[in-house]
Write a protein that holds these residues in place. Sequence first.
Motif, PDB file in Angstrom:
ATOM      1  N   VAL A 115       0.856  -1.116  -0.213  1.00 30.26           N
ATOM      2  CA  VAL A 115       0.254   0.504   0.021  1.00 30.26           C
ATOM      3  C   VAL A 115       0.805   1.329   0.051  1.00 30.26           C
ATOM      4  N   ALA A 116       2.018   1.508   1.003  1.00 29.05           N
ATOM      5  CA  ALA A 116       2.763   2.746   0.941  1.00 29.05           C
ATOM      6  C   ALA A 116       3.378   2.541  -0.504  1.00 29.05           C
ATOM      7  N   TYR A 117       4.269   1.647  -0.809  1.00 25.93           N
ATOM      8  CA  TYR A 117       4.383   1.649  -2.564  1.00 25.93           C
ATOM      9  C   TYR A 117       3.462   2.757  -3.161  1.00 25.93           C
ATOM     10  N   THR A 125       0.899   6.762  -7.497  1.00 31.84           N
ATOM     11  CA  THR A 125       0.269   8.001  -7.322  1.00 31.84           C
ATOM     12  C   THR A 125       0.757   9.413  -7.309  1.00 31.84           C
ATOM     13  N   ASP A 126      -0.515  10.371  -7.132  1.00 34.33           N
ATOM     14  CA  ASP A 126       0.013  12.005  -7.013  1.00 34.33           C
ATOM     15  C   ASP A 126       0.207  11.996  -5.558  1.00 34.33           C
ATOM     16  N   TYR A 127      -0.246  11.421  -4.260  1.00 34.14           N
ATOM     17  CA  TYR A 127      -0.229  11.784  -3.083  1.00 34.14           C
ATOM     18  C   TYR A 127       1.134  12.778  -2.383  1.00 34.14           C
ATOM     19  N   ASP A 128       2.402  12.272  -2.998  1.00 38.54           N
ATOM     20  CA  ASP A 128       3.245  13.668  -2.153  1.00 38.54           C
ATOM     21  C   ASP A 128       3.260  14.257  -3.373  1.00 38.54           C
ATOM     22  N   GLN A 129       2.624  14.432  -4.480  1.00 42.99           N
ATOM     23  CA  GLN A 129       2.840  16.001  -4.741  1.00 42.99           C
ATOM     24  C   GLN A 129       1.410  16.908  -4.255  1.00 42.99           C
ATOM     25  N   LEU A 130       0.466  16.249  -3.515  1.00 42.35           N
ATOM     26  CA  LEU A 130      -0.773  16.748  -3.469  1.00 42.35           C
ATOM     27  C   LEU A 130      -0.763  17.153  -2.078  1.00 42.35           C
ATOM     28  N   LEU A 131       0.575  16.390  -1.788  1.00 44.06           N
ATOM     29  CA  LEU A 131       0.894  16.743  -0.433  1.00 44.06           C
ATOM     30  C   LEU A 131       1.718  17.915   0.213  1.00 44.06           C
ATOM     31  N   GLY A 188       0.233  21.499  -0.574  1.00 42.82           N
ATOM     32  CA  GLY A 188      -0.888  21.951   0.679  1.00 42.82           C
ATOM     33  C   GLY A 188      -1.917  21.002   1.281  1.00 42.82           C
ATOM     34  N   TYR A 189      -2.308  20.059   1.005  1.00 41.85           N
ATOM     35  CA  TYR A 189      -2.933  19.074   0.655  1.00 41.85           C
ATOM     36  C   TYR A 189      -2.773  18.640   2.608  1.00 41.85           C
ATOM     37  N   ASP A 190      -4.213  17.981   3.413  1.00 45.53           N
ATOM     38  CA  ASP A 190      -3.669  16.867   4.600  1.00 45.53           C
ATOM     39  C   ASP A 190      -3.303  16.049   4.188  1.00 45.53           C
ATOM     40  N   GLN A 191      -2.626  15.137   5.392  1.00 41.71           N
ATOM     41  CA  GLN A 191      -3.144  14.096   4.838  1.00 41.71           C
ATOM     42  C   GLN A 191      -4.267  12.925   4.696  1.00 41.71           C
ATOM     43  N   GLU A 192      -5.358  13.307   5.200  1.00 35.56           N
ATOM     44  CA  GLU A 192      -6.391  12.498   4.901  1.00 35.56           C
ATOM     45  C   GLU A 192      -7.012  12.953   3.746  1.00 35.56           C
ATOM     46  N   SER A 193      -7.012  13.905   2.983  1.00 36.02           N
ATOM     47  CA  SER A 193      -7.640  14.682   1.784  1.00 36.02           C
ATOM     48  C   SER A 193      -6.499  13.900   0.245  1.00 36.02           C
ATOM     49  N   ALA A 194      -5.836  14.159   1.083  1.00 33.01           N
ATOM     50  CA  ALA A 194      -4.542  13.438   0.113  1.00 33.01           C
ATOM     51  C   ALA A 194      -4.807  11.584  -0.860  1.00 33.01           C
ATOM     52  N   ARG A 195      -5.034  11.495   0.650  1.00 35.50           N
ATOM     53  CA  ARG A 195      -5.696   9.438   0.881  1.00 35.50           C
ATOM     54  C   ARG A 195      -6.573   9.488  -0.216  1.00 35.50           C
ATOM     55  N   HIS A 196      -7.636  10.604   0.830  1.00 31.84           N
ATOM     56  CA  HIS A 196      -8.743  10.186  -0.313  1.00 31.84           C
ATOM     57  C   HIS A 196      -8.704  10.414  -1.606  1.00 31.84           C
TER      58      HIS A 196
END
Length: 79
Positions: A32-34, A40-46, A49-57
């Motif tokens: 899952v972490a990989y 995905t764009d997760y790290d870019q979302l963080l 400025g997105y918070d962790q919960e929003s980025a994961r969503h």
Amino acid sequence: MRICFVSIIDHAVDSAGLKTASPETAAWLSTVAYVRHVLTDYDQLLDDGYDQESARHFVLDDMNAILRAWGARRTIENE
């Protein structure tokens, strides 16, 4: 695909947070972490400025699509 497998296994074995986890749990969490951080764009979302919960969503559907394509028997629930 071999690089993915090696990275996932290395994380499962070397992560201090997964030392007490069962092998199955460590493998799942590492996978899952990989997927989240590499595919995905997760790290870019963080970074944007997105918070962790929003980025994961925002990456949830992409992550589940990847997991299904890899033949995973389970997916990530929207928490």
